[in-house]
Design an enzyme around this catalytic site. Structure first.
Site, PDB file in Angstrom:
ATOM      1  N   HIS A  44      17.754  -8.971  -8.308  1.00 33.16           N
ATOM      2  CA  HIS A  44      16.933  -9.851  -7.475  1.00 33.16           C
ATOM      3  C   HIS A  44      17.743 -10.344  -6.277  1.00 33.16           C
ATOM      4  O   HIS A  44      18.973 -10.237  -6.248  1.00 33.16           O
ATOM      5  CB  HIS A  44      16.422 -11.024  -8.314  1.00 33.16           C
ATOM      6  CG  HIS A  44      15.313 -10.634  -9.245  1.00 33.16           C
ATOM      7  ND1 HIS A  44      14.615 -11.526 -10.006  1.00 33.16           N
ATOM      8  CD2 HIS A  44      14.760  -9.406  -9.507  1.00 33.16           C
ATOM      9  CE1 HIS A  44      13.687 -10.895 -10.713  1.00 33.16           C
ATOM     10  NE2 HIS A  44      13.764  -9.611 -10.438  1.00 33.16           N
ATOM     11  N   GLU A  46      18.579 -13.270  -5.202  1.00 34.65           N
ATOM     12  CA  GLU A  46      19.596 -14.298  -5.447  1.00 34.65           C
ATOM     13  C   GLU A  46      20.900 -13.667  -5.933  1.00 34.65           C
ATOM     14  O   GLU A  46      22.001 -14.046  -5.483  1.00 34.65           O
ATOM     15  CB  GLU A  46      19.099 -15.300  -6.502  1.00 34.65           C
ATOM     16  CG  GLU A  46      17.850 -16.088  -6.096  1.00 34.65           C
ATOM     17  CD  GLU A  46      16.530 -15.401  -6.466  1.00 34.65           C
ATOM     18  OE1 GLU A  46      16.477 -14.151  -6.409  1.00 34.65           O
ATOM     19  OE2 GLU A  46      15.563 -16.100  -6.784  1.00 34.65           O
ATOM     20  N   CYS A  69      12.964 -16.745 -10.399  1.00 35.67           N
ATOM     21  CA  CYS A  69      12.310 -16.418 -11.667  1.00 35.67           C
ATOM     22  C   CYS A  69      13.016 -17.113 -12.826  1.00 35.67           C
ATOM     23  O   CYS A  69      14.211 -17.408 -12.775  1.00 35.67           O
ATOM     24  CB  CYS A  69      12.280 -14.912 -11.880  1.00 35.67           C
ATOM     25  SG  CYS A  69      13.899 -14.172 -12.104  1.00 35.67           S
ATOM     26  N   CYS A  78      16.858 -15.791 -12.570  1.00 40.52           N
ATOM     27  CA  CYS A  78      17.671 -16.258 -11.442  1.00 40.52           C
ATOM     28  C   CYS A  78      17.950 -17.756 -11.552  1.00 40.52           C
ATOM     29  O   CYS A  78      18.963 -18.238 -11.044  1.00 40.52           O
ATOM     30  CB  CYS A  78      16.966 -15.949 -10.124  1.00 40.52           C
ATOM     31  SG  CYS A  78      16.893 -14.179  -9.784  1.00 40.52           S
ATOM     32  N   ARG A 178       0.837   2.840   7.066  1.00 37.91           N
ATOM     33  CA  ARG A 178       0.901   3.647   5.840  1.00 37.91           C
ATOM     34  C   ARG A 178       2.184   3.384   5.065  1.00 37.91           C
ATOM     35  O   ARG A 178       2.183   3.322   3.836  1.00 37.91           O
ATOM     36  CB  ARG A 178       0.838   5.141   6.183  1.00 37.91           C
ATOM     37  CG  ARG A 178      -0.544   5.634   6.454  1.00 37.91           C
ATOM     38  CD  ARG A 178      -0.512   7.124   6.753  1.00 37.91           C
ATOM     39  NE  ARG A 178      -1.820   7.577   7.197  1.00 37.91           N
ATOM     40  CZ  ARG A 178      -2.039   8.677   7.880  1.00 37.91           C
ATOM     41  NH1 ARG A 178      -1.021   9.469   8.216  1.00 37.91           N
ATOM     42  NH2 ARG A 178      -3.258   9.010   8.241  1.00 37.91           N
ATOM     43  N   THR A 190     -13.784  13.144   3.988  1.00 35.43           N
ATOM     44  CA  THR A 190     -12.701  13.082   4.972  1.00 35.43           C
ATOM     45  C   THR A 190     -11.701  14.213   4.745  1.00 35.43           C
ATOM     46  O   THR A 190     -11.203  14.815   5.695  1.00 35.43           O
ATOM     47  CB  THR A 190     -12.010  11.696   4.911  1.00 35.43           C
ATOM     48  OG1 THR A 190     -12.975  10.704   5.261  1.00 35.43           O
ATOM     49  CG2 THR A 190     -10.834  11.610   5.852  1.00 35.43           C
ATOM     50  N   ASP A 194     -11.576  16.440   7.982  1.00 32.90           N
ATOM     51  CA  ASP A 194     -10.360  16.213   8.783  1.00 32.90           C
ATOM     52  C   ASP A 194      -9.125  16.921   8.245  1.00 32.90           C
ATOM     53  O   ASP A 194      -8.157  17.095   8.965  1.00 32.90           O
ATOM     54  CB  ASP A 194     -10.028  14.708   8.834  1.00 32.90           C
ATOM     55  CG  ASP A 194     -11.064  13.925   9.622  1.00 32.90           C
ATOM     56  OD1 ASP A 194     -11.976  14.559  10.182  1.00 32.90           O
ATOM     57  OD2 ASP A 194     -10.963  12.680   9.659  1.00 32.90           O
ATOM     58  N   LEU A 198      -2.027  12.445   5.587  1.00 31.89           N
ATOM     59  CA  LEU A 198      -1.884  11.061   5.118  1.00 31.89           C
ATOM     60  C   LEU A 198      -0.440  10.691   4.775  1.00 31.89           C
ATOM     61  O   LEU A 198      -0.191   9.883   3.890  1.00 31.89           O
ATOM     62  CB  LEU A 198      -2.806  10.792   3.925  1.00 31.89           C
ATOM     63  CG  LEU A 198      -4.298  11.047   4.180  1.00 31.89           C
ATOM     64  CD1 LEU A 198      -5.096  10.834   2.895  1.00 31.89           C
ATOM     65  CD2 LEU A 198      -4.842  10.142   5.281  1.00 31.89           C
ATOM     66  N   ARG A 201       4.796  10.265   9.416  1.00 35.75           N
ATOM     67  CA  ARG A 201       5.579  11.209  10.217  1.00 35.75           C
ATOM     68  C   ARG A 201       6.026  10.611  11.558  1.00 35.75           C
ATOM     69  O   ARG A 201       7.078  10.937  12.073  1.00 35.75           O
ATOM     70  CB  ARG A 201       4.768  12.482  10.485  1.00 35.75           C
ATOM     71  CG  ARG A 201       4.286  13.159   9.230  1.00 35.75           C
ATOM     72  CD  ARG A 201       3.581  14.474   9.472  1.00 35.75           C
ATOM     73  NE  ARG A 201       2.395  14.371  10.300  1.00 35.75           N
ATOM     74  CZ  ARG A 201       1.212  13.889   9.873  1.00 35.75           C
ATOM     75  NH1 ARG A 201       1.093  13.457   8.637  1.00 35.75           N
ATOM     76  NH2 ARG A 201       0.183  13.833  10.684  1.00 35.75           N
TER      77      ARG A 201
HETATM   78  C1  AOF Z   1      13.209 -13.724  -7.984  1.00 32.05           C
HETATM   79  N1  AOF Z   1      13.909 -13.010  -7.072  1.00 32.05           N
HETATM   80  O1  AOF Z   1      14.241 -11.188  -5.852  1.00 32.05           O
HETATM   81  C2  AOF Z   1      12.359 -11.238  -7.231  1.00 32.05           C
HETATM   82  C3  AOF Z   1      11.608 -12.010  -8.151  1.00 32.05           C
HETATM   83  O2  AOF Z   1      11.437  -7.349 -14.045  1.00 32.05           O
HETATM   84  P1  AOF Z   1      12.212  -8.255 -13.133  1.00 32.05           P
HETATM   85  O3  AOF Z   1      13.341  -8.936 -13.847  1.00 32.05           O
HETATM   86  O4  AOF Z   1      12.666  -7.564 -11.863  1.00 32.05           O
HETATM   87  O5  AOF Z   1      11.245  -9.445 -12.686  1.00 32.05           O
HETATM   88  C4  AOF Z   1      10.156  -9.192 -11.831  1.00 32.05           C
HETATM   89  C5  AOF Z   1       9.464 -10.502 -11.556  1.00 32.05           C
HETATM   90  O6  AOF Z   1      10.401 -11.419 -11.005  1.00 32.05           O
HETATM   91  C6  AOF Z   1       8.351 -10.382 -10.526  1.00 32.05           C
HETATM   92  O7  AOF Z   1       7.102 -10.132 -11.132  1.00 32.05           O
HETATM   93  C7  AOF Z   1       8.377 -11.754  -9.875  1.00 32.05           C
HETATM   94  O8  AOF Z   1       7.690 -12.700 -10.671  1.00 32.05           O
HETATM   95  C8  AOF Z   1       9.868 -12.075  -9.879  1.00 32.05           C
HETATM   96  N2  AOF Z   1      10.493 -11.525  -8.685  1.00 32.05           N
HETATM   97  N3  AOF Z   1      12.062 -13.234  -8.468  1.00 32.05           N
HETATM   98  O9  AOF Z   1      13.624 -14.805  -8.364  1.00 32.05           O
HETATM   99  C9  AOF Z   1      13.547 -11.798  -6.678  1.00 32.05           C
HETATM  100  N4  AOF Z   1      11.986  -9.983  -6.879  1.00 32.05           N
HETATM  101 ZN    ZN Z   2      14.843 -13.484 -10.254  1.00 31.98          ZN
END
Ligand code: AOF
Ligand code: ZN
Length: 358
Positions: A44, A46, A69, A78, A178, A190, A194, A198, A201
């Site tokens: 993450h 942090e 989290c 975190c 995209r 489509t 076309d 998708l 590029r």
């Molecule tokens: C944070 N910092 O950079 C992110 C968070 O499976 P994990 O451990 O990667 O947890 C994913 C969940 O953590 C995600 O659904 C969201 O609630 C949180 N994401 N939290 O403190 C981060 N990417």
């Molecule tokens: Zn986290």
């Protein structure tokens, strides 16, 4: 916080269905560390910020656009890291909409005696992770319609021709869009008319997953969408059940590596948008940009499942033709579908209106 949001952008295209998160550590008025969540399943923001710090982080202020989290997912919480590092204060952009966190992260920090201030640049933080917010709270993908039309509101001629209504500059912008969505989706019409690739590029970034809505399984196996990368076809159970021809087509698609999923649908091949959306979310796809055609646009508008609109308008008139919501007929103007928060930008000679379905 703005710096956090900029850093977080570094994870666009590679963290979904996780959120984009950036983190900055400040001590004595100077930035001593920063980082972002770079890849799904990995460290993450942090953690990366602390790893980058060359000074003692005790007593520092930590800025992060999403509430830290507080649970064990693919990575440890975190909040525990922030507590262990004895930071002074945490500035948070938005609370984590993930029900597993949603306020519990802030509470855990406060309980440990760390000051917390939440809601800094909240609007910007929420906009950055609008797809994540919908996906994690509703278990549905965030849906945007990408439409290119003339000044008189036509997305194609009556004979279906629509390549290209807008300029090269607009096309570059489309490719950029995209690269920001997990998937793009088109109807079988489509693909037939076309034969689009998708892919991305004309801009940097990775190509999205390609989804073809093909109830009747009418698309050619040699269509460009099936050439490279991940592509998915949804078809109607009622259509493919009894036909040997269609079963052999399914086999050919699968042999090419195309994923095929049957969905409950009508014998004419019409699929339910609600069922489709649920299935797309189950595949871990958090955002999808619908690229046409007219019938698919109408279906999404009527279903109420569309969140965002990217509407390119080219300075030309096309006369009689198809328009975005042909399949919709209202009795009263009060039933009209409103678009909120419109931003306008110019791409070459074309205008891009970006807004949200009310
Ligand atoms: C944070 N910092 O950079 C992110 C968070 O499976 P994990 O451990 O990667 O947890 C994913 C969940 O953590 C995600 O659904 C969201 O609630 C949180 N994401 N939290 O403190 C981060 N990417
Ligand atoms: Zn986290």
């Amino acid at each position: 916080m703005l710096r956090c949001i900029r850093l977080a952008e570094g994870g666009r295209g590679s963290v979904s269905p996780n959120p984009m998160v950036g983190c900055v550590i400040v001590k004595d008025g100077a930035v001593i560390g920063e980082g972002f969540h770079g890849k799904f399943g990995e460290a993450h923001a942090e953690v990366n910020a602390f790893n980058s710090a060359k000074e003692d982080v005790a007593g520092s202020d930590v800025y992060v656009n999403l509430e830290p989290c507080s649970f064990f997912g693919k990575t440890p919480p975190c909040t525990d890291l922030l507590i262990r590092k004895r930071v002074r204060k945490v500035y948070v952009g938005m609370l984590d909409p993930n029900p597993k966190v949603n306020g519990k992260g802030v509470q855990k920090l406060k309980d440990a005696g760390i000051e917390v201030e939440a809601g800094i640049l909240e609007q910007e933080a929420r906009r950055l992770n609008e797809a994540f917010e919908k996906f994690v709270t509703k278990k549905l993908p965030f849906v945007a319609l990408k439409v290119a039309q003339s000044l008189d509101g036509k997305i194609a001629l009556l004979n279906g021709k629509s390549k290209y209504i807008t300029s090269h500059e607009a096309l570059v912008r489309v490719h950029e869009l995209r690269s920001q969505y997990d998937a793009v989706l088109v109807g079988a019409g489509t693909v037939r008319d076309d034969n689009p690739e998708l892919t991305v590029r004309y801009a940097e970034g990775r190509s999205p997953v390609r989804i073809v809505l093909d109830g009747a399984l009418s698309s050619s196996v040699d269509s460009k969408v099936f050439r490279e990368g991940r592509s998915i076809v949804f078809y109607s159970t009622a259509v493919a059940k009894n036909s040997r021809v269609l079963r052999s087509k399914l086999q050919k698609l699968e042999k090419k590596g195309v994923e095929t999923y049957p969905l409950r649908g009508s014998s004419k091949g019409r699929l339910s948008i609600a069922i489709l959306m649920k299935k797309i979310a189950e595949l871990g796809i958090a955002s999808v940009m619908i690229e046409g055609g007219a019938e698919v646009f109408s279906q999404f508008v009527r279903s109420g499942m569309a969140d965002k609109l990217h509407l390119f308008v080219a300075p030309k008139l096309l006369g009689r033709g198809k328009s975005l919501a042909d399949g919709m007929e209202l009795r009263n103007l009060s039933e009209s579908i409103g678009i909120d928060n419109i931003a306008v930008e110019r791409n070459g000679v074309d205008y891009l209106f970006t807004g949200y379905f009310k």
